[in-house]
Scaffold this active site. Structure first.
Site, PDB file in Angstrom:
ATOM      1  N   ARG A  76       2.442   0.155   4.955  1.00 56.66           N
ATOM      2  CA  ARG A  76       2.224  -1.123   4.283  1.00 56.66           C
ATOM      3  C   ARG A  76       3.506  -1.915   4.137  1.00 56.66           C
ATOM      4  NH1 ARG A  76      -0.601   1.795  -0.587  1.00 56.66           N
ATOM      5  NH2 ARG A  76       0.907   3.266   0.247  1.00 56.66           N
ATOM      6  N   LYS A  93       0.945  14.073  -7.155  1.00 55.08           N
ATOM      7  CA  LYS A  93       0.037  13.128  -7.814  1.00 55.08           C
ATOM      8  C   LYS A  93      -1.033  13.872  -8.595  1.00 55.08           C
ATOM      9  CE  LYS A  93       0.448   9.552  -4.170  1.00 55.08           C
ATOM     10  NZ  LYS A  93      -0.288   8.885  -3.076  1.00 55.08           N
TER      11      LYS A  93
HETATM   12  P1  ADP Z   1      -0.846  10.191   0.302  1.00 58.50           P
HETATM   13  O1  ADP Z   1      -0.856  10.708  -1.110  1.00 58.50           O
HETATM   14  O2  ADP Z   1      -0.895  11.265   1.339  1.00 58.50           O
HETATM   15  O3  ADP Z   1       0.206   9.148   0.580  1.00 58.50           O
HETATM   16  P2  ADP Z   1      -2.807   8.046   0.225  1.00 58.50           P
HETATM   17  O4  ADP Z   1      -4.266   8.192  -0.002  1.00 58.50           O
HETATM   18  O5  ADP Z   1      -2.017   7.349  -0.827  1.00 58.50           O
HETATM   19  O6  ADP Z   1      -2.289   9.513   0.458  1.00 58.50           O
HETATM   20  O7  ADP Z   1      -2.541   7.335   1.597  1.00 58.50           O
HETATM   21  C1  ADP Z   1      -2.978   7.871   2.829  1.00 58.50           C
HETATM   22  C2  ADP Z   1      -2.441   7.011   3.972  1.00 58.50           C
HETATM   23  O8  ADP Z   1      -3.060   5.727   3.916  1.00 58.50           O
HETATM   24  C3  ADP Z   1      -0.933   6.757   3.887  1.00 58.50           C
HETATM   25  O9  ADP Z   1      -0.391   6.755   5.189  1.00 58.50           O
HETATM   26  C4  ADP Z   1      -0.826   5.382   3.283  1.00 58.50           C
HETATM   27  O10 ADP Z   1       0.345   4.714   3.691  1.00 58.50           O
HETATM   28  C5  ADP Z   1      -2.079   4.711   3.855  1.00 58.50           C
HETATM   29  N1  ADP Z   1      -2.573   3.657   2.972  1.00 58.50           N
HETATM   30  C6  ADP Z   1      -2.698   3.705   1.633  1.00 58.50           C
HETATM   31  N2  ADP Z   1      -3.189   2.545   1.146  1.00 58.50           N
HETATM   32  C7  ADP Z   1      -3.379   1.738   2.220  1.00 58.50           C
HETATM   33  C8  ADP Z   1      -3.833   0.394   2.382  1.00 58.50           C
HETATM   34  N3  ADP Z   1      -4.160  -0.366   1.338  1.00 58.50           N
HETATM   35  N4  ADP Z   1      -3.896  -0.116   3.638  1.00 58.50           N
HETATM   36  C9  ADP Z   1      -3.531   0.654   4.682  1.00 58.50           C
HETATM   37  N5  ADP Z   1      -3.075   1.916   4.597  1.00 58.50           N
HETATM   38  C10 ADP Z   1      -2.988   2.462   3.386  1.00 58.50           C
END
Ligand code: ADP
Length: 163
Positions: A90, A41
């Site tokens: 999710r 990303k």
């Molecule tokens: P990564 O790039 O490591 O996936 P993210 O910041 O996208 O990092 O997500 C970190 C964690 O939080 C992941 O396990 C993801 O599934 C969870 N996550 C992301 N968005 C949400 C949300 N809206 N509600 C709950 N959990 C979330």
């Protein structure tokens, strides 16, 4: 004493992430939110921005701390004496992705257990990427991210547009 790590790219932290942090903090003695680099990303926010944004939102949770981390999550966890890795689920797509990472992490370090918390509505419907996408088009995102984050998001998007 159980120390857990909640790793993510948090670009930016959302109300969904914060719900996970609050829920996970009740399960363990110490929770470290680890701001990691996701090599697949391209981030909008710097590590310092992310650490500051999350720290401001978790001030009221005494057993939660925020740290920037580089390298493998399992190596960071070993350094922190953490044995529990927390992730959020999710939907079905998250499941496939998280299962593969959990398998890999388990094979890298057998001492570490991944626990996944099921995201709840309405948080389960959004991601940092989707929020950035609609914010770019002028949507009000304060429903999805804390107010301070929404403000910094506007600033960073404006800067990016002027680059
Ligand atoms: P990564 O790039 O490591 O996936 P993210 O910041 O996208 O990092 O997500 C970190 C964690 O939080 C992941 O396990 C993801 O599934 C969870 N996550 C992301 N968005 C949400 C949300 N809206 N509600 C709950 N959990 C979330």
């Amino acid at each position: 004493m159980i120390t857990a790590v909640f790793p993510g790219s948090f670009d930016p932290v959302t109300r969904g992430h914060l719900d996970m942090i609050q829920r996970a903090s009740r399960l363990v003695d110490r929770l470290i939110v680890a701001v990691m680099v996701n090599t697949s990303k391209q981030p909008l926010f710097s590590m310092a921005d992310k650490v500051a944004m999350i720290s401001a939102e978790v001030q009221d949770l005494p057993n939660v701390e925020v740290q920037a981390a580089t390298g493998l999550t399992v190596d960071f966890m070993a350094k922190m004496h953490a044995t529990v890795l927390v992730r959020g689920l999710r939907n079905e797509q998250d499941f496939g992705y998280e299962r593969d990472i959990a398998w890999m992490n388990k094979s890298l370090n057998d001492q570490i257990e991944t626990i996944c918390l099921i995201a709840r509505p309405p948080y389960a419907y959004f991601s940092s990427s989707l929020i950035k996408e609609v914010a770019k088009m002028g949507a009000d995102v304060s429903k999805y991210v804390p107010d301070a984050v929404a403000q910094l998001l506007q600033t960073r998007l404006r800067e990016r547009a002027n680059e």
